[in-house]
Design a protein around this motif. Structure first.
Motif, mmCIF file in Angstrom:
data_model
loop_
_atom_site.group_PDB
_atom_site.id
_atom_site.type_symbol
_atom_site.label_atom_id
_atom_site.label_comp_id
_atom_site.label_asym_id
_atom_site.label_seq_id
_atom_site.Cartn_x
_atom_site.Cartn_y
_atom_site.Cartn_z
ATOM 1 N N PRO A 1 -145.908 -0.805 81.083
ATOM 2 C CA PRO A 1 -145.356 -0.009 79.980
ATOM 3 C C PRO A 1 -143.999 -0.503 79.489
ATOM 4 C CG PRO A 1 -146.219 1.411 81.711
ATOM 5 C CD PRO A 1 -146.234 0.020 82.253
ATOM 6 N N TYR A 2 -143.167 -0.998 80.413
ATOM 7 C CA TYR A 2 -141.809 -1.405 80.040
ATOM 8 C C TYR A 2 -141.476 -2.753 80.678
ATOM 9 C CZ TYR A 2 -141.734 3.660 79.409
ATOM 10 O OH TYR A 2 -142.047 4.946 79.063
ATOM 11 N N ASP A 3 -140.718 -3.561 79.920
ATOM 12 C CA ASP A 3 -140.198 -4.800 80.490
ATOM 13 C C ASP A 3 -138.668 -4.817 80.486
ATOM 14 O OD1 ASP A 3 -139.573 -5.174 77.842
ATOM 15 O OD2 ASP A 3 -140.760 -7.006 77.584
ATOM 16 N N SER A 4 -138.049 -3.703 80.081
ATOM 17 C CA SER A 4 -136.586 -3.609 80.098
ATOM 18 C C SER A 4 -136.162 -2.175 80.420
ATOM 19 C CB SER A 4 -135.984 -4.048 78.761
ATOM 20 O OG SER A 4 -136.424 -3.204 77.717
ATOM 21 N N PHE A 5 -134.933 -2.058 80.901
ATOM 22 C CA PHE A 5 -134.398 -0.754 81.299
ATOM 23 C C PHE A 5 -132.889 -0.784 81.119
ATOM 24 C CE2 PHE A 5 -132.308 1.860 84.501
ATOM 25 C CZ PHE A 5 -132.981 3.064 84.428
ATOM 26 N N GLU A 6 -132.340 0.314 80.626
ATOM 27 C CA GLU A 6 -130.883 0.434 80.540
ATOM 28 C C GLU A 6 -130.521 1.917 80.502
ATOM 29 O OE1 GLU A 6 -126.986 -0.997 77.914
ATOM 30 O OE2 GLU A 6 -129.000 -1.764 77.449
ATOM 31 N N GLU A 7 -129.713 2.336 81.473
ATOM 32 C CA GLU A 7 -129.274 3.726 81.531
ATOM 33 C C GLU A 7 -127.888 3.814 82.160
ATOM 34 O OE1 GLU A 7 -131.734 6.660 83.348
ATOM 35 O OE2 GLU A 7 -133.488 6.215 82.087
ATOM 36 N N LYS B 1 -134.826 6.829 91.370
ATOM 37 C CA LYS B 1 -135.940 7.456 90.665
ATOM 38 C C LYS B 1 -136.980 6.403 90.316
ATOM 39 C CE LYS B 1 -134.020 7.038 85.979
ATOM 40 N NZ LYS B 1 -133.678 7.791 84.740
ATOM 41 N N VAL B 2 -138.193 6.887 90.044
ATOM 42 C CA VAL B 2 -139.277 5.986 89.647
ATOM 43 C C VAL B 2 -139.050 5.520 88.213
ATOM 44 C CG1 VAL B 2 -141.753 5.777 89.228
ATOM 45 C CG2 VAL B 2 -140.932 7.087 91.194
ATOM 46 N N TRP B 3 -139.093 4.210 88.013
ATOM 47 C CA TRP B 3 -139.034 3.664 86.659
ATOM 48 C C TRP B 3 -140.439 3.568 86.072
ATOM 49 C CZ3 TRP B 3 -137.922 -2.173 85.439
ATOM 50 C CH2 TRP B 3 -137.995 -2.379 84.062
ATOM 51 N N GLN B 4 -141.348 2.906 86.778
ATOM 52 C CA GLN B 4 -142.733 2.805 86.325
ATOM 53 C C GLN B 4 -143.622 2.440 87.503
ATOM 54 O OE1 GLN B 4 -143.354 -0.453 83.489
ATOM 55 N NE2 GLN B 4 -141.433 -1.390 84.161
ATOM 56 N N ARG C 1 -123.890 1.917 85.495
ATOM 57 C CA ARG C 1 -124.907 1.555 84.514
ATOM 58 C C ARG C 1 -125.817 0.499 85.130
ATOM 59 N NH1 ARG C 1 -123.151 -1.211 78.753
ATOM 60 N NH2 ARG C 1 -125.174 -1.159 77.667
ATOM 61 N N LEU C 2 -127.094 0.548 84.800
ATOM 62 C CA LEU C 2 -128.049 -0.444 85.294
ATOM 63 C C LEU C 2 -128.843 -0.985 84.115
ATOM 64 C CD1 LEU C 2 -129.257 -1.900 87.769
ATOM 65 C CD2 LEU C 2 -130.995 -0.090 87.843
ATOM 66 N N LYS C 3 -128.937 -2.324 84.072
ATOM 67 C CA LYS C 3 -129.648 -2.991 82.977
ATOM 68 C C LYS C 3 -130.654 -3.984 83.554
ATOM 69 C CE LYS C 3 -125.659 -4.348 81.467
ATOM 70 N NZ LYS C 3 -124.616 -5.073 80.676
ATOM 71 N N VAL C 4 -131.864 -3.944 83.023
ATOM 72 C CA VAL C 4 -132.933 -4.862 83.423
ATOM 73 C C VAL C 4 -133.586 -5.406 82.161
ATOM 74 C CG1 VAL C 4 -135.108 -5.140 84.669
ATOM 75 C CG2 VAL C 4 -133.368 -3.568 85.549
ATOM 76 N N GLU C 5 -133.824 -6.709 82.124
ATOM 77 C CA GLU C 5 -134.494 -7.323 80.980
ATOM 78 C C GLU C 5 -135.532 -8.332 81.463
ATOM 79 O OE1 GLU C 5 -131.859 -9.108 78.192
ATOM 80 O OE2 GLU C 5 -131.019 -7.189 77.493
#
Length: 224
Positions: A92-98, A108-111, A207-211
Motif C-alpha cells: 500500500p505504501y512505499d514512503s512514510f513521514e510523521e 505502531k503498525v505501518w502496514q 520525526r521519522l521519514k522513510v522513502e
C-alpha cells in the motif's frame, strides 16, 4: 642326431607360441573383466550429480543456507535452481513521514505484508530496503522493524521480543540506506502475516521519514 634335435626345437617353438597366445588371451580377458568391473562400479557409484538428479537434495541444502548463499547455490546448475527472487511486492505504501506527539512513546503498525504462507511458492527469505532518517537533530529514537503476527515492536528504550524478526534503531539524522531481511517460519502459520512497525519517539520534536521502500521475496521454486 640332427633330426631329433630339430623335432625338439619345433616342439618347443610350438609350445612357446601356445603359451604366448594363452598369456595374451588371459591378459585380454583380464582387461575386459577389469573394464566391466569399472563400469559396474561407475554405474552404482553415488555422486553429488546423481543425488541432485533425484530432486530432493537441493531443496534440503538451501534450507540450511541464508538468502545470499542460497542464491549462489541456485546459480551452480539447473538441478540447484530451487529458489527464485520474486518481483517487488505491491504494498500500500512505499514512503512514510510523521511527527511524533509529545506523549506517545510506543511503536505502531505501518502496514502489513500479504500472507507469505498462502503463496504456492513458500518463502525462503524476505528482503527490505529503503532510505530513512529522523528529524536531523537531537535525540535519536526512530525505529523500523518487522514483527510476526501476535507480537509488537518495542516502545522507547524497551527490549525487543522474540516476535520482532528484524529491525533497526535508532534512525540516523541524515538520509541513509536501510537493508533488512528475515526468514519467515513456514512451519508455524501463527506468525503469518508479518507487519512493518515504526516508532517515531516521544518527548517532542521527533520525526521519522522513510522513502523508496522495496520488499522482495526469495521463494522456493515449485514448492506447491
Amino acid at each position: 642326431h640332427a633330426e631329433p634335435l630339430t623335432t625338439s626345437c619345433k616342439a618347443l617353438t610350438m609350445l612357446f607360441r601356445r603359451l604366448r597366445k594363452k598369456h595374451a588371451t588371459s591378459r585380454i580377458r583380464r582387461k575386459i573383466i577389469e573394464r566391466e568391473t569399472a563400469m559396474d562400479v561407475d554405474e552404482y557409484a553415488i555422486t553429488l550429480t546423481k543425488l541432485l538428479d533425484q530432486g530432493w537434495l537441493a531443496p534440503r541444502i538451501v534450507t540450511w543456507l541464508d538468502g545470499v548463499e542460497a542464491l549462489k547455490f541456485a546459480s551452480v546448475s539447473r538441478n540447484c535452481r530451487v529458489v527464485r527472487l520474486q518481483s517487488p511486492l505491491d504494498l500500500p505504501y512505499d514512503s512514510f513521514e510523521e511527527h511524533g506527539p509529545t506523549d506517545v512513546y510506543n511503536a505502531k503498525v505501518w502496514q502489513r505484508f500479504p500472507s507469505f504462507l498462502s503463496s504456492p511458492n513458500k518463502p525462503h527469505t524476505v528482503y527490505l530496503r529503503c532510505l530513512w532518517s529522523d528529524q536531523g537533530w537531537g535525540n535519536r529514537k526512530g525505529m523500523l522493524s518487522v514483527v510476526a503476527n501476535g507480537g509488537r515492536a518495542p516502545d522507547d528504550y524497551k527490549p525487543w521480543s522474540d516476535l520482532v524478526v528484524c529491525g533497526e534503531e535508532p534512525a540516523p539524522h541524515d538520509w541513509s540506506p536501510l537493508r533488512l531481511s528475515f526468514r519467515p517460519k513456514i512451519e508455524d502459520a501463527s506468525h503469518d502475516p508479518y507487519a512493518i512497525w515504526v516508532r517515531i519517539g516521544g518527548g517532542g520534536g521527533h520525526r521519522l521519514k522513510v522513502e523508496d521502500l522495496c520488499v522482495r521475496v526469495l521463494s522456493y521454486a515449485n514448492s506447491e
